[in-house]
Design a protein around this motif. Structure first.
Motif, mmCIF file in Angstrom:
data_model
loop_
_atom_site.group_PDB
_atom_site.id
_atom_site.type_symbol
_atom_site.label_atom_id
_atom_site.label_comp_id
_atom_site.label_asym_id
_atom_site.label_seq_id
_atom_site.Cartn_x
_atom_site.Cartn_y
_atom_site.Cartn_z
ATOM 1 N N GLU A 202 1.004 -0.733 0.125
ATOM 2 C CA GLU A 202 0.511 0.438 -0.285
ATOM 3 C C GLU A 202 0.554 1.136 -0.064
ATOM 4 N N SER A 203 2.430 1.146 0.142
ATOM 5 C CA SER A 203 2.707 2.537 0.017
ATOM 6 C C SER A 203 2.959 2.929 -0.857
ATOM 7 N N LEU A 204 3.444 2.645 -1.786
ATOM 8 C CA LEU A 204 3.821 3.419 -3.514
ATOM 9 C C LEU A 204 1.673 3.997 -3.647
ATOM 10 N N ARG A 205 0.732 3.119 -3.174
ATOM 11 C CA ARG A 205 0.090 3.756 -3.466
ATOM 12 C C ARG A 205 -0.849 5.231 -2.680
ATOM 13 N N GLU A 206 -0.353 5.284 -1.242
ATOM 14 C CA GLU A 206 -0.221 5.796 -0.107
ATOM 15 C C GLU A 206 0.496 6.914 -1.104
ATOM 16 N N ARG A 207 1.615 6.945 -1.289
ATOM 17 C CA ARG A 207 2.463 7.566 -1.867
ATOM 18 C C ARG A 207 2.163 9.096 -2.693
ATOM 19 N N GLU A 208 1.694 8.122 -3.638
ATOM 20 C CA GLU A 208 0.630 9.092 -4.486
ATOM 21 C C GLU A 208 -0.417 9.881 -4.250
ATOM 22 N N ALA A 209 -0.996 8.769 -3.783
ATOM 23 C CA ALA A 209 -2.369 9.576 -3.387
ATOM 24 C C ALA A 209 -2.311 10.945 -2.991
ATOM 25 N N ARG A 210 -1.198 11.000 -1.315
ATOM 26 C CA ARG A 210 -0.827 12.182 -0.326
ATOM 27 C C ARG A 210 -0.177 12.949 -1.381
ATOM 28 N N PHE A 211 0.777 13.157 -2.456
ATOM 29 C CA PHE A 211 1.635 13.568 -3.363
ATOM 30 C C PHE A 211 0.537 14.455 -4.021
ATOM 31 N N ALA A 212 -0.485 13.525 -4.274
ATOM 32 C CA ALA A 212 -1.536 15.212 -5.406
ATOM 33 C C ALA A 212 -2.411 15.450 -4.396
ATOM 34 N N MET A 213 -2.786 15.430 -2.728
ATOM 35 C CA MET A 213 -2.776 15.919 -1.847
ATOM 36 C C MET A 213 -1.944 17.512 -2.177
ATOM 37 N N LEU A 214 -0.726 16.745 -1.170
ATOM 38 C CA LEU A 214 -0.607 18.057 -1.399
ATOM 39 C C LEU A 214 0.161 19.412 -2.300
ATOM 40 N N GLU A 215 0.127 18.555 -3.391
ATOM 41 C CA GLU A 215 0.224 19.190 -5.121
ATOM 42 C C GLU A 215 -0.649 20.315 -4.688
ATOM 43 N N LYS A 216 -2.053 19.377 -4.419
ATOM 44 C CA LYS A 216 -2.677 21.266 -4.574
ATOM 45 C C LYS A 216 -3.096 21.998 -3.195
ATOM 46 N N LEU A 217 -2.503 21.062 -1.904
ATOM 47 C CA LEU A 217 -2.453 22.785 -1.127
ATOM 48 C C LEU A 217 -1.139 23.035 -1.936
ATOM 49 N N ALA A 218 -0.180 23.004 -2.813
ATOM 50 C CA ALA A 218 0.294 23.625 -3.173
ATOM 51 C C ALA A 218 0.797 24.602 -4.176
ATOM 52 N N ASP A 219 -0.457 24.837 -4.469
ATOM 53 C CA ASP A 219 -1.078 25.787 -4.999
ATOM 54 C C ASP A 219 -1.803 27.426 -4.430
ATOM 55 N N TYR A 220 -1.701 26.667 -3.457
ATOM 56 C CA TYR A 220 -2.156 28.036 -2.667
ATOM 57 C C TYR A 220 -0.532 28.724 -1.227
ATOM 58 N N ASP A 221 0.336 27.438 -1.653
ATOM 59 C CA ASP A 221 1.623 27.853 -0.165
ATOM 60 C C ASP A 221 2.455 27.748 -1.202
ATOM 61 N N ASP A 222 3.078 28.758 -1.311
ATOM 62 C CA ASP A 222 4.119 28.744 -2.368
ATOM 63 C C ASP A 222 5.791 28.475 -2.163
ATOM 64 N N GLU A 223 5.682 27.970 -0.409
ATOM 65 C CA GLU A 223 6.673 26.774 -0.172
ATOM 66 C C GLU A 223 6.868 25.438 -0.076
#
Length: 679
Positions: A202-223
């Motif tokens: 499940e680790s690979l699936r978790e990392r992909e989904a987590r990165f997608a979540m962080l990527e969306k948050l990063a749209d509003y956080d330059d750092e």
């Protein structure tokens, strides 16, 4: 300090909303069980839930009004308001959500419910309410969660942010991975989920989904964006701060998963609310309510409790209220707080005071209604937020079963319309009717049931009468002579009149063409009065419109003539002239604007044409991709159950508005059927 470091949260108020049968009341039961407010969650199907406790809700297996429950969770007070999901009761949500800190939108992976979900999300978007998505019934899901999110995204203009992914075993969701915590949880029946080691594979699936979540948050956080580009793992606290910030600023809608019926995912939902939902201070800022000033509250629902009297469910926006306080409503009327109640469904507990943030029942605020604000001082407060009731789309005529209930009916109708401002009462004395109008067949059925169960007023319902009229096609003339000899003075009036048709919508015109004083000046108004009275019912039995009447000749008697005699003569003349002028039936035609999803356009068009309607055109609904606005004209007699069929072909979301357009001639079999019912 609150867990997120933003200062004390104070009591929160959270709305639970979502499409019909998505599981909102079941989620409330699970929340009550999880927080210890009840020992065991009830089931809507068993009729033992805390919510939907009224006889009407139990009988129909659906929420018909908000269910309110205040609980304690990890030392914080939270009030949940479960709102009905049916389109016919959607207005109840509009009165609740503006003063809530956030909303939980309960939904599921069901394409048929996407239009209803879109309607609800649009309401929240336009009211600027922060919201979480709770993807329910994950235990029975048949597609992957990303496919579900893609389906649900069609209904939301704000990006959905997946916070959890399910753990599958043999095609069944048995747990979830929290992408912010990076932990795996296994569901337990009606108990908090259990933390487990991350399952193999499940680790690979978790990392992909987590990165997608962080990527969306990063749209509003330059750092955060720089850290992701540099492959630097951001601190967990920063991620939670971002999750809270983007929710509160309405940049994203966090999506969590679970099963309300099994109690799965409920604890994580509660913790997300506790850590991330806005506080009362932020809600006040959104509504433009100052922190300073007299104690202030807003009524989200009014209930008439029979022997218990009137209860106003309100949220305290600032200050503290006490039993016995005198308050002034936003309409200027004074009331006295009879009692203060904490609520868990229909169960109430008396309390001495209500502080800022509390959502409580205020007893006996007789002059304050749903949607009003009130303050504990002598000055009238402004309404915090106003929500205009929707336009009625369905109507019934009411008649008391027992004539001695006539007076009680008026009082009962006043109370149910105070409880529910989307109900409208119309007195139509010219039709001999009292009409009740609302949002659909079930809406009015429930209202009639309340009249019987809560106010002991039984009524029969019928289809409202249509305001048919009649007019004439040809000119005609006739003489009317009223002569009667009795003891003393007799009665004498004699008039000659001419009638002619006027253009449609012109109404009535009276012309005096008397010369030589054959009808004395003082009797001419009496002739017009007699004519107007006679026009109330023509040869076909309906009011006569769109014609001109001219008084051309007549005679009088110096002793026996009177106002009454000339009125009677005018009626006789008109009764003789109208049948000669080829009377014709007129029916009211309404201009109708129908709003439906695009895929239902052809079915809606068929409904209109089947009701003798005329299509005027259609266009896209402004700001609503995938929706249409259909304009048409339809006879009033055909509108009756249009909303029932329209909702049937639009998964419950189609609606319309009407206004009177014109009167049109009705002939042939439809006219014959109307006349047969009349005579």
């Amino acid at each position: 300090m609150a867990p997120n470091g933003r200062g004390p949260a104070g009591p929160r108020c959270i709305a639970i909303v979502g499409p019909f049968q998505s599981g909102k009341t079941t989620l409330l039961e699970s929340i009550l069980e999880r927080t210890g407010a009840i020992s065991r969650a009830g089931r809507v199907t068993n009729g033992d839930s805390v919510g939907d406790a009224s006889g009407e809700a139990r009988a129909h297996g659906m929420s018909i009004e908000p269910n309110v429950a205040t609980v304690q969770f990890l030392g914080e007070t939270m009030t949940f308001v479960d709102c009905p999901g049916s389109t016919e009761f959607l207005h109840e949500m509009r009165n609740v959500t503006p003063v809530c800190d956030a909303a939980i939108v309960v939904c599921e992976s069901d394409e048929r419910k996407i239009p209803a979900l879109e309607v609800i999300l649009r309401e929240l978007e336009e009211a600027d309410i922060p919201r979480f998505l709770f993807i329910n019934k994950i235990d029975t899901a048949t597609q992957r969660v990303r496919e579900t999110l893609s389906l649900l995204q069609q209904a939301s203009r704000t990006p959905l942010l997946l916070r959890q992914i399910p753990l599958w075993k043999d095609g069944i969701a048995v747990g979830f991975i929290d992408l912010a915590l990076e932990r795996a949880f296994i569901y337990r029946e009606h108990a908090p989920s259990e933390v487990v080691e991350m399952p193999d594979g499940e680790s690979l699936r978790e990392r992909e989904a987590r990165f997608a979540m962080l990527e969306k948050l990063a749209d509003y956080d330059d750092e955060l964006m720089e850290e992701l580009i540099s492959e630097i793992e951001p601190p967990r606290d920063r991620i939670f701060d971002d999750l809270s910030k983007e929710l509160r600023e309405r940049h994203v809608v966090p999506a969590l998963i679970g099963s309300a019926e099994r109690g799965n995912g409920v604890t994580r939902l509660l913790k997300a609310l506790r850590h991330e939902a806005p506080t009362l201070a932020e809600t006040r800022a959104r509504l433009g309510v100052s922190e300073e000033g007299a104690p202030l509250a807003h009524v989200m629902k009014t209930l008439h409790m029979g022997q218990g009297g009137k209860l106003s469910i309100a949220r305290v926006m600032r200050g503290t209220f006490h039993e016995g306080d005198t308050v002034v409503g936003s309409r200027g009327a004074e009331s006295r707080v009879g009692s203060l109640m904490t609520m868990i469904g229909s169960n109430t507990t008396r309390k001495a005071e209500a502080v800022a943030g509390d959502t409580v029942g205020f007893g006996r605020l007789e002059s304050i209604a749903t949607g009003d604000s009130f303050a504990a001082n002598k000055s009238r407060p402004e309404t915090i937020v106003s929500s205009a009731p929707p336009e009625p789309v369905y109507a019934v005529a009411l008649k008391v079963k027992d004539r001695k209930d006539d007076v009680r009916l008026s009082s009962a109708l006043a109370k149910i319309t105070e409880e529910d401002p989307s109900l409208v009462v119309e007195n139509r004395p010219e039709m001999g009717e009292i009409r009740l109008l609302g949002q659909g067949e079930m809406h009015l059925r429930v209202a009639v049931e309340k009249l019987a169960s809560r106010f002991q007023v039984g009524v029969d319902i019928a289809k409202p009468r249509v305001a048919y009229c009649e007019t004439v096609r040809l000119p005609a003339s006739a003489r009317g002579r009223h002569r009667k000899q009795t003891g003393g003075h007799g009665q004498y009036g004699d008039v000659m009149i001419e009638i002619k048709p006027l253009p449609r919508g012109a109404g009535f015109a009276f012309e005096d063409r008397i010369t030589g004083g054959v009808v004395p000046r003082q009797y001419i108004p009496s002739v017009e009065t007699g004519v107007r009275d006679a026009l109330k019912s023509g040869p076909l039995g309906f009011p006569v419109v769109d014609l001109a009447v001219s008084l051309t000749d007549g005679s009088y008697h110096t002793v026996d003539s009177s106002d009454a005699a000339f009125q009677a003569a005018a009626k006789l003349a008109l009764a003789e002239a109208l049948p000669k002028a080829k009377p014709v039936l007129l029916e009211p035609i309404l201009s109708v604007e129908i709003t439906i999803p695009t895929e239902a356009l052809s079915k809606a068009t068929s409904l209109v044409t089947a009701r003798r309607g005329q299509i005027l055109g259609y266009d896209g609904r402004p700001g609503w991709a995938g929706w249409e606005v259909l304009n048409a004209t339809i006879p009033e007699s055909e509108i009756g159950d249009l909303i029932v069929e329209l909702r049937s072909v639009t998964a419950g979301v189609g609606t319309f508005s009407t206004r009177f357009d014109h009167m049109a001639e009705l002939s042939g079999r439809p006219a014959d059927m109307v006349l047969q019912k009349t005579h």
